[in-house]
Design a protein around this motif. Structure first.
Motif, mmCIF file in Angstrom:
data_model
loop_
_atom_site.group_PDB
_atom_site.id
_atom_site.type_symbol
_atom_site.label_atom_id
_atom_site.label_comp_id
_atom_site.label_asym_id
_atom_site.label_seq_id
_atom_site.Cartn_x
_atom_site.Cartn_y
_atom_site.Cartn_z
ATOM 1 N N THR A 284 0.835 -1.201 0.000
ATOM 2 C CA THR A 284 0.000 0.000 0.000
ATOM 3 C C THR A 284 0.870 1.250 0.000
ATOM 4 O O THR A 284 2.058 1.213 0.362
ATOM 5 C CB THR A 284 -0.929 0.015 1.233
ATOM 6 N N LEU A 285 0.260 2.350 -0.400
ATOM 7 C CA LEU A 285 0.978 3.625 -0.487
ATOM 8 C C LEU A 285 0.961 4.355 0.857
ATOM 9 O O LEU A 285 -0.067 4.377 1.541
ATOM 10 C CB LEU A 285 0.324 4.517 -1.548
ATOM 11 N N ARG A 286 2.074 4.957 1.183
ATOM 12 C CA ARG A 286 2.129 5.787 2.383
ATOM 13 C C ARG A 286 1.688 7.200 2.022
ATOM 14 O O ARG A 286 2.092 7.746 0.987
ATOM 15 C CB ARG A 286 3.544 5.814 2.950
ATOM 16 N N THR A 287 0.902 7.792 2.898
ATOM 17 C CA THR A 287 0.430 9.154 2.645
ATOM 18 C C THR A 287 1.584 10.115 2.464
ATOM 19 O O THR A 287 1.546 10.993 1.590
ATOM 20 C CB THR A 287 -0.488 9.628 3.786
ATOM 21 N N GLU A 288 2.638 9.947 3.246
ATOM 22 C CA GLU A 288 3.773 10.862 3.119
ATOM 23 C C GLU A 288 4.454 10.748 1.753
ATOM 24 O O GLU A 288 4.992 11.726 1.236
ATOM 25 C CB GLU A 288 4.798 10.628 4.244
ATOM 26 N N ASP A 289 4.397 9.558 1.150
ATOM 27 C CA ASP A 289 4.988 9.402 -0.176
ATOM 28 C C ASP A 289 4.130 10.070 -1.248
ATOM 29 O O ASP A 289 4.661 10.610 -2.227
ATOM 30 C CB ASP A 289 5.176 7.921 -0.504
ATOM 31 N N ILE A 290 2.810 10.038 -1.052
ATOM 32 C CA ILE A 290 1.918 10.748 -1.982
ATOM 33 C C ILE A 290 2.173 12.247 -1.897
ATOM 34 O O ILE A 290 2.297 12.940 -2.917
ATOM 35 C CB ILE A 290 0.444 10.430 -1.665
ATOM 36 N N ILE A 291 2.269 12.742 -0.672
ATOM 37 C CA ILE A 291 2.523 14.176 -0.466
ATOM 38 C C ILE A 291 3.875 14.576 -1.051
ATOM 39 O O ILE A 291 4.001 15.609 -1.722
ATOM 40 C CB ILE A 291 2.442 14.509 1.039
ATOM 41 N N ASP A 292 4.881 13.735 -0.832
ATOM 42 C CA ASP A 292 6.208 14.030 -1.381
ATOM 43 C C ASP A 292 6.175 14.080 -2.907
ATOM 44 O O ASP A 292 6.838 14.933 -3.526
ATOM 45 C CB ASP A 292 7.218 12.978 -0.923
ATOM 46 N N ALA A 293 5.416 13.173 -3.526
ATOM 47 C CA ALA A 293 5.329 13.143 -4.993
ATOM 48 C C ALA A 293 4.652 14.402 -5.522
ATOM 49 O O ALA A 293 5.057 14.952 -6.557
ATOM 50 C CB ALA A 293 4.576 11.897 -5.446
ATOM 51 N N ILE A 294 3.618 14.858 -4.816
ATOM 52 C CA ILE A 294 2.957 16.099 -5.224
ATOM 53 C C ILE A 294 3.934 17.264 -5.141
ATOM 54 O O ILE A 294 4.024 18.103 -6.053
ATOM 55 C CB ILE A 294 1.710 16.364 -4.362
ATOM 56 N N GLU A 295 4.680 17.306 -4.048
ATOM 57 C CA GLU A 295 5.673 18.377 -3.872
ATOM 58 C C GLU A 295 6.744 18.315 -4.963
ATOM 59 O O GLU A 295 7.154 19.343 -5.516
ATOM 60 C CB GLU A 295 6.328 18.248 -2.495
ATOM 61 N N THR A 296 7.188 17.117 -5.295
ATOM 62 C CA THR A 296 8.246 16.948 -6.296
ATOM 63 C C THR A 296 7.815 17.465 -7.659
ATOM 64 O O THR A 296 8.606 18.088 -8.384
ATOM 65 C CB THR A 296 8.638 15.464 -6.403
ATOM 66 N N HIS A 297 6.563 17.217 -8.015
ATOM 67 C CA HIS A 297 6.080 17.550 -9.364
ATOM 68 C C HIS A 297 5.221 18.817 -9.394
ATOM 69 O O HIS A 297 4.590 19.107 -10.412
ATOM 70 C CB HIS A 297 5.271 16.378 -9.922
ATOM 71 N N LYS A 298 5.194 19.576 -8.315
ATOM 72 C CA LYS A 298 4.229 20.666 -8.185
ATOM 73 C C LYS A 298 4.313 21.708 -9.299
ATOM 74 O O LYS A 298 3.296 22.269 -9.713
ATOM 75 C CB LYS A 298 4.357 21.337 -6.831
#
Length: 428
Positions: free
Chosen positions: A166-180
């Motif tokens: 499963t995906l960790r919420t912090e990894d989803i948030i980090d991905a959004i930040e990376t590609h913002k």
């Protein structure tokens, strides 16, 4: 609840269950002359007994009134979709005007993407979960190609960490930040169909907005399963099917949510007559003038018979006290099921069944996805032969979903017995 592995526990839990009687409002498939153990509501919900009555009422209206059924009678068809939408709205945590009941799920996803995915040279990426349901993957890929973009560049798929399911919420948030800087849209399922993981929609939405992107969700496995607060969470848009946990029948009608803040926005959209403002619709004038709210995304005339089937189940939801009450029972059922499955592993002295759905009750709904470590398909077939109906996902996952409206603690116990018996197949 303090669980144990005796049949008496299930019997006593059912006796104390205030929702137990609702099972009588559904038609249960039969197996060898007895009710099957139906744990497949994550794929197709059971038929409410009232469905035939609700459908018959509309057939009679068609018979007696014909075209005047749109305008005549206590509940004319012209506003029937609005009556059904008002029942759906509390299920997904929305204002009535933010919901429309229409079309099918992927059609609705495409219609919403027309409005909420408008890539620019700078912001053109869509972030989504890897392993999303294939229909979502196909829809997003086709939308990206429509703008002559390369899916390999425009679609960012986020996978779980190595050796995790499963995906960790912090990894989803980090991905959004990376590609913002390049991100136009974050599009996730409310619940992953394969693992049963509930995503943190509030957090995803908040971070997406900070990145200057829209946040949308496919609630196919979430609507009618877990409490959702789309309005409060400030979600931009969502869509869902209704034939799973909302029991509207195979291929049943879908629904959409568009947040109130967007109702007066000048969105691009694909228009149709039924989305035109109702007070002027019959003037048949050129130039599209959208109805206010989610109704403005409607395209085609409401399918009254499908609405009737949907309403039959939604009325049961309302009688039961709503999604929060149902979810409270769901937590108990899945907690009990998890306990029983782990007890099999403990008795065997090794892991026969691995639950990949999160253990945290707030991160799952009705569904438990179970990896069978040995002879998985043989075990699944054994369960089916015993009238324990779940569904299979390659290569080795069985999804079993005790639905609070029509499943009991005894159903869960009998599924446990089947899984325990199936251990004997491993050495054969």
């Amino acid at each position: 609840m303090n669980y144990n592995t005796t049949a008496d526990f299930a019997t006593q839990a059912d006796a104390a269950d205030q929702l137990a009687s609702f099972k009588q409002q559904f038609l249960i498939p039969q197996h060898n002359g007895k009710d099957a153990i139906y744990l497949c509501g994550n794929s197709l919900g059971l038929q409410p007994k009232a469905a035939e009555k609700y459908l018959k009422e509309q057939l009679e209206s068609w018979q007696e009134k014909a075209v005047e059924g749109w305008f005549d009678g206590d509940k004319p068809w012209l506003g029937y979709h609005r009556e059904v939408a008002a029942l759906v709205a509390p299920v997904v945590g929305a204002e009535n005007s933010e919901v429309s009941v229409m079309n099918s799920l992927t059609v609705n996803l495409h219609l919403l993407l027309v409005s909420f995915y408008n890539p620019t040279v700078k912001k053109f990426k869509i972030l989504m979960e890897a392993g999303a349901f294939p229909s979502d993957q196909y829809a997003v890929e086709s939308q990206v190609k429509f703008y002559d973009l390369d899916p390999a560049e425009a679609i960012v798929e986020l996978k779980p960490r190595e050796n995790e399911h499963t995906l960790r919420t912090e990894d989803i948030i980090d991905a959004i930040e990376t590609h913002k800087d390049e991100l136009a849209l974050v599009l996730f399922g409310g619940i992953n169909y394969y693992t049963g993981q509930v995503f943190n929609m509030r957090a995803i939405t908040e971070v997406a907005h900070k990145a200057g992107a829209y946040a949308g969700f496919d609630l196919a496995h979430a609507a009618g399963n877990v409490p959702v607060q789309l309005h409060e969470w400030n979600v931009d848009f969502a869509c869902w099917c209704s034939y799973k946990y909302m029991n509207s029948g195979p291929g049943g009608i879908s629904g959409i949510f568009v947040h109130q803040k967007h109702h007066n926005s000048n969105f691009k959209r694909f228009a149709g007559w039924w989305g035109y403002r109702e007070d002027k619709r019959f003037l048949m004038q050129p130039g599209f003038d959208a109805a206010v709210g989610a109704e403005g995304w409607q395209v085609s005339t409401s399918p009254v018979m499908l609405l009737a089937l949907h309403k039959a189940s939604l009325d049961v939801f309302k009688q039961a006290g709503g999604i929060t009450v149902l979810h409270e029972k769901s937590i108990k059922l899945t907690g009990y099921f998890e306990y029983l499955i782990k007890s099999i592993n403990n008795e065997c002295g090794k892991e026969i069944y691995r639950i990949i759905t999160p253990a945290n009750a707030e991160e799952r709904g009705c569904q438990l996805s179970i990896i069978c470590r040995y002879k998985a398909k043989k075990i699944f077939n054994y369960l089916m032969s015993k009238g324990i109906i779940g569904d299979w996902r390659e290569p080795d996952v069985i999804r079993l979903s005790p639905v609070p409206l029509y499943n009991s603690f005894t159903d869960v116990y009998l599924a446990y017995v089947g899984l325990k018996e199936a251990v004997n197949l491993i050495d054969n």
